[in-house]
Enzyme design. Structure first.
Site, mmCIF file in Angstrom:
data_model
loop_
_atom_site.group_PDB
_atom_site.id
_atom_site.type_symbol
_atom_site.label_atom_id
_atom_site.label_comp_id
_atom_site.label_asym_id
_atom_site.label_seq_id
_atom_site.Cartn_x
_atom_site.Cartn_y
_atom_site.Cartn_z
ATOM 1 N N HIS A 172 0.825 -1.207 0.000
ATOM 2 C CA HIS A 172 0.000 0.000 0.000
ATOM 3 C C HIS A 172 0.858 1.256 0.000
ATOM 4 O O HIS A 172 2.008 1.243 0.424
ATOM 5 C CB HIS A 172 -0.935 0.021 1.218
ATOM 6 N N CYS A 211 1.192 2.490 12.648
ATOM 7 C CA CYS A 211 2.195 2.157 11.640
ATOM 8 C C CYS A 211 2.473 3.398 10.799
ATOM 9 O O CYS A 211 1.732 4.380 10.884
ATOM 10 C CB CYS A 211 1.730 0.995 10.762
#
Length: 639
Positions: free
Chosen positions: A67, A179
């Site tokens: 991603h 994250c």
């Protein structure tokens, strides 16, 4: 927004031809590009590679979620690919990946897009759902599976919300996940922890620090009741609110792969107790406890914290330049440009005064505004601070600019809150900076002149103080530094000292630093002079306090103050006030705002030995007062 608003049959590939990680990324990026979701295919691929360099997105259990959030994406989308044979994707469990979800988020992705992308990652934790995806025969079955799962997920979320609202006993375990991109791993770790805790019969609450901000924020009363905290994050998380609690800190991937192990570390009391890193978050805790949105102290301290390295570094370089000039017989003149640098002393002055200190007020204002309005406040705050600097409104002008910019941006946010969600991406890159900078700049243009006149008057008053008035000022500032051991009074006095440095008056900071060094040094000396009145742990803390006091860290006295607040604070305040008063009686001025014993030789006025004497006398008074007043440990303590 649903996952299936981003994942369509056109972006599903049930038979990937790729046999390597690179080929999978190329093939799925091509699928997105063919569907018209990308502006720049090569740019998007480069962004994917950059994300993979941070850590693999092969999360294990046959799943990979490459991603990226980048301007190369035209429209937020998800591409799904399946490989029956499997591909080595450097997954965390070392096994081949079969299911691939490529997430493409626009640089200005709005909250609904990001939440949908995050929801996807939570579905993939469940083995039954992964099995359904492996057995689907058509792209339409893949989309239908997500629709069904979304409905189930909404029901589960409603049940969790209902349970949370009825929870009055707190949670056994609290957790925080985060994250770098805040899209996938953050929510997968949260779901893995919640799912495993449910299986183990353990109550848990998880705060997620994702792209859309902090969700499910942990509250002070919940932290107080919890057995321990798990922080599974690969970004910086403020852990100061967890001081005194068992704390497990691991990368976010451990939250996904090892939830049971992390939970057991807390339940089996194997997690170390977090004692803090020497900094404090009192202002932050105060804000949470009071529930007030407005917290002037916290916002001010955020600005001071970011400003301090510029002031310390610049101030010490300036002081050293004057010391070298004195020792070498050079006349040090103001250095306004590179052309004025003719010696090493000039170079130090140019770096310290012409550059580092020049940034002090814009940085202060910018980060005060950022504390109030988050990142959109930074640019208006720095512009307002720079205007204050160039208009001679000084430190006070910078303070006003910071708060003005922060609340101006908050007002702009409120004014545009009903804009269509499709235009949300324009707010942080266009609306907030344009209106925030203009309104802040216009207001500062109007008020800078009166602020400048007030600053000039205040500086002239301080410069015109006689010895008697200076001593009184030193007593007050020194006492404030010692009364609450790094608390609000201490920080207010310290901020005032820095403000006076920026105005060219160096006396107040000499009193401030002398007063701030005395509490930890006094407590340390007391453990040496009166060892029978302290247990072994306190005597060990005294050794640490010697170091912290010498480095001008007033908080070194906190372990003593927490156990015996009245005696410690009174003894410290008296010794600190005396040290501050003596420093100004001796005519000491201090250009560096921090540094403890290491900058005593760099005093700008007076004798360094007399400055050291003022600190020593204050330390002795505090140590003797506290040592006599404190009861021996074998006797019962009475206030």
């Amino acid at each position: 927004m649903k996952v299936t608003d981003l994942l369509t049959a056109a972006t599903v590939n049930l038979d990937l031809k790729s046999t390597t990680k690179k080929d999978v990324l190329d093939e799925l990026a091509a699928t997105l590009d063919k569907a018209g979701k990308l502006n720049d295919r090569a740019g998007y691929r480069a962004a994917l590679d950059k994300r993979e360099e941070q850590s693999t997105t092969g999360i294990g259990d046959g799943v990979a979620i490459p991603h990226s959030k980048t301007p190369a994406v035209k429209e937020a989308a998800i591409a799904f690919g399946r490989s029956k044979e499997g591909v080595d994707f450097q997954s965390l469990d070392g096994q081949p990946a079969h299911l691939f979800f490529m997430i493409a988020a626009t640089d200005g992705a709005n909250a609904t897009h990001l939440e949908a992308l995050s929801t996807l990652s939570t579905f993939l934790i469940q083995p039954e759902f992964r099995e359904k995806l492996m057995n689907a025969a058509t792209p339409e079955e893949i989309v239908a599976a997500f629709d069904a799962q979304e409905e189930t997920s909404e029901n589960v979320a409603a049940e969790e919300k209902k349970a949370a609202e009825s929870n009055t006993d707190g949670y056994e375990i609290l957790a925080v996940t985060g994250c770098p991109t805040g899209i996938a791993h953050t929510y997968m770790a949260a779901d893995a922890l919640k799912q495993k805790a449910k299986e183990m019969g353990v109550s848990i609450k998880v705060q997620t620090n994702g792209s859309t901000g902090i969700k499910n924020k942990l509250q002070p009363d919940e932290i107080e009741k919890a057995k321990g905290i798990i922080v599974a994050a690969s970004i910086n998380i403020d852990v100061e609110p967890f001081r005194g609690k068992p704390l497990v800190q691991v990368p976010v991937t451990d939250g996904i792969r090892k939830p049971e192990e992390l939970i057991n570390q807390v339940l089996e009391e194997k997690a170390p107790v977090y004692e803090g890193d020497g900094s404090t978050s009192k202002a932050q805790a105060s804000e949470e406890e009071s529930g007030k949105k407005l917290n002037i102290y916290k916002n001010l301290m955020n600005g001071v914290t970011y400003m301090l390295p510029f002031v310390v570094g610049g101030g010490i370089l300036i002081a050293v330049s004057y010391l070298i000039a004195t020792l070498t017989g050079i006349e040090l003149k103001p250095v306004a440009s590179v052309a004025d640098v003719h010696s090493f002393a000039d170079l130090l002055s140019y770096i310290g005064n012409g550059n580092a200190m020049y940034l002090m007020i814009p940085i202060l204002a910018g980060y005060i505004a950022m504390s109030i309005a988050d990142r959109p406040g930074l640019a208006p705050g720095m512009v307002g601070g720079l205007m204050a600097l160039t208009s001679n409104a000084g430190f006070l002008g910078g303070l006003i600019a910071g708060f003005l910019a922060g609340y101006t941006v908050e007002l702009v946010k409120w004014a545009f809150q009903k804009w269509p969600q499709s235009l949300d991406g324009l707010k942080p890159v266009l609306i907030y900076p344009v209106f925030g900078i203009f309104i802040t700049g216009a207001l500062m243009f109007l008020i800078n002149q009166p602020i400048s006149l007030f600053v000039e008057w205040m500086t002239s008053v301080l410069n015109g103080m006689g010895t008697g008035n200076l001593v009184i000022l030193g007593l007050i500032l020194g006492g404030m530094m010692g009364i609450d051991l790094g608390g609000p009074f201490n920080k207010i006095a310290f901020t005032f000292g820095i403000a006076m440095i920026s105005a060219g008056n160096f006396y107040p900071q000499a009193a401030v630093m002398a007063g701030g060094m005395v509490p930890p040094l006094g407590m340390a000396l007391a453990t040496t002079l009166f060892p029978h009145k302290f247990n072994r742990g306190q005597r060990d803390a005294g050794k640490v306090a010697y170091v912290l006091g010498a480095a001008f860290v007033s908080e070194g006295a906190i372990p003593f103050g927490a156990a015996d607040p009245l005696r410690v604070m009174v003894s410290s305040a008296i010794g600190s006030a005396l040290a501050g008063g003596l420093a100004l009686l001796f005519g000491i001025g201090l250009r560096p705002p921090h540094g403890g014993i290491f900058v005593i030789p760099l005093v700008s006025n007076g004798n360094p030995l007399l400055y050291a004497l003022a600190i020593i006398i204050g330390t002795l008074v505090t140590a003797i007062l506290y040592g006599i007043w404190k009861k021996p440990i074998e006797q019962k303590e009475e206030a």
